[in-house]
Design a protein around this motif. Structure first.
Motif, mmCIF file in Angstrom:
data_model
loop_
_atom_site.group_PDB
_atom_site.id
_atom_site.type_symbol
_atom_site.label_atom_id
_atom_site.label_comp_id
_atom_site.label_asym_id
_atom_site.label_seq_id
_atom_site.Cartn_x
_atom_site.Cartn_y
_atom_site.Cartn_z
ATOM 1 N N ASN A 99 0.810 -1.221 0.000
ATOM 2 C CA ASN A 99 0.000 0.000 0.000
ATOM 3 C C ASN A 99 0.843 1.271 0.000
ATOM 4 O O ASN A 99 0.408 2.300 -0.494
ATOM 5 C CB ASN A 99 -0.929 0.043 1.215
ATOM 6 N N GLY A 100 2.010 1.233 0.604
ATOM 7 C CA GLY A 100 2.847 2.421 0.702
ATOM 8 C C GLY A 100 2.581 3.241 1.948
ATOM 9 O O GLY A 100 3.245 4.228 2.193
ATOM 10 N N TYR A 101 1.613 2.837 2.743
ATOM 11 C CA TYR A 101 1.315 3.535 3.992
ATOM 12 C C TYR A 101 0.891 2.524 5.051
ATOM 13 O O TYR A 101 0.500 1.405 4.733
ATOM 14 C CB TYR A 101 0.220 4.594 3.810
ATOM 15 N N ILE A 102 0.997 2.939 6.314
ATOM 16 C CA ILE A 102 0.544 2.096 7.423
ATOM 17 C C ILE A 102 -0.269 2.955 8.381
ATOM 18 O O ILE A 102 -0.160 4.169 8.397
ATOM 19 C CB ILE A 102 1.722 1.445 8.168
ATOM 20 N N ARG A 103 -1.113 2.312 9.166
ATOM 21 C CA ARG A 103 -1.932 3.007 10.162
ATOM 22 C C ARG A 103 -1.346 2.719 11.540
ATOM 23 O O ARG A 103 -1.105 1.579 11.890
ATOM 24 C CB ARG A 103 -3.381 2.530 10.083
ATOM 25 N N VAL A 104 -1.110 3.788 12.312
ATOM 26 C CA VAL A 104 -0.469 3.683 13.623
ATOM 27 C C VAL A 104 -1.447 4.158 14.687
ATOM 28 O O VAL A 104 -2.083 5.206 14.534
ATOM 29 C CB VAL A 104 0.818 4.544 13.654
ATOM 30 N N ALA A 105 -1.550 3.394 15.765
ATOM 31 C CA ALA A 105 -2.439 3.763 16.869
ATOM 32 C C ALA A 105 -1.900 4.994 17.590
ATOM 33 O O ALA A 105 -0.705 5.108 17.829
ATOM 34 C CB ALA A 105 -2.576 2.608 17.845
ATOM 35 N N THR A 106 -2.799 5.930 17.933
ATOM 36 C CA THR A 106 -2.405 7.144 18.640
ATOM 37 C C THR A 106 -3.087 7.276 19.997
ATOM 38 O O THR A 106 -2.792 8.200 20.740
ATOM 39 C CB THR A 106 -2.747 8.397 17.815
ATOM 40 N N GLY A 107 -3.994 6.391 20.310
ATOM 41 C CA GLY A 107 -4.706 6.484 21.590
ATOM 42 C C GLY A 107 -5.353 5.156 21.917
ATOM 43 O O GLY A 107 -4.878 4.095 21.514
ATOM 44 N N ASP A 108 -6.464 5.212 22.641
ATOM 45 C CA ASP A 108 -7.192 4.011 23.036
ATOM 46 C C ASP A 108 -7.903 3.433 21.813
ATOM 47 O O ASP A 108 -8.796 4.054 21.251
ATOM 48 C CB ASP A 108 -8.203 4.347 24.125
ATOM 49 N N THR A 109 -7.512 2.247 21.401
ATOM 50 C CA THR A 109 -8.095 1.633 20.208
ATOM 51 C C THR A 109 -9.111 0.547 20.546
ATOM 52 O O THR A 109 -9.523 -0.205 19.677
ATOM 53 C CB THR A 109 -6.992 1.020 19.325
ATOM 54 N N SER A 110 -9.534 0.464 21.801
ATOM 55 C CA SER A 110 -10.483 -0.576 22.192
ATOM 56 C C SER A 110 -11.880 -0.309 21.633
ATOM 57 O O SER A 110 -12.644 -1.242 21.412
ATOM 58 C CB SER A 110 -10.546 -0.705 23.712
ATOM 59 N N GLU A 136 7.078 -1.628 -2.798
ATOM 60 C CA GLU A 136 7.935 -2.730 -3.212
ATOM 61 C C GLU A 136 9.329 -2.568 -2.609
ATOM 62 O O GLU A 136 9.789 -1.456 -2.381
ATOM 63 C CB GLU A 136 8.067 -2.779 -4.736
ATOM 64 N N THR A 137 9.990 -3.693 -2.366
ATOM 65 C CA THR A 137 11.353 -3.701 -1.876
ATOM 66 C C THR A 137 12.197 -4.603 -2.763
ATOM 67 O O THR A 137 11.663 -5.331 -3.601
ATOM 68 C CB THR A 137 11.429 -4.215 -0.424
ATOM 69 N N ASP A 138 13.512 -4.576 -2.574
ATOM 70 C CA ASP A 138 14.362 -5.510 -3.307
ATOM 71 C C ASP A 138 14.343 -6.864 -2.598
ATOM 72 O O ASP A 138 13.601 -7.058 -1.627
ATOM 73 C CB ASP A 138 15.777 -4.960 -3.467
#
Length: 65
Positions: free
Chosen positions: A17-28, A48-50
């Motif tokens: 995808n080229g992006y990721i989602r990162v938690a910033t608080g309470d994810t419950s 993509e990577t080598d």
């Protein structure tokens, strides 16, 4: 004449995808409301990577913006 091809693999961090989602608080309760989207640093947002898992190109860093 010898032609060298780089082997490309889908990035295992962002799954291409080229992006990721990162938690910033309470994810419950809801992960989408308490997270932010950032660019993937493993593949420099290319998806993509080598064959060794390194980015194909060096990331462009602009300071002072």
């Amino acid at each position: 004449m010898l032609i060298v091809r780089k082997i490309r693999k889908i990035c295992t961090t962002c799954h291409g995808n080229g992006y990721i989602r990162v938690a910033t608080g309470d994810t419950s309760i809801d992960f989408r409301n308490n997270s932010k989207v950032i660019q993937c640093t493993t593949c420099s947002s290319e998806g993509e990577t080598d064959e060794n898992g390194n980015a194909l190109h060096k990331p462009i860093v602009i300071d002072g913006l």
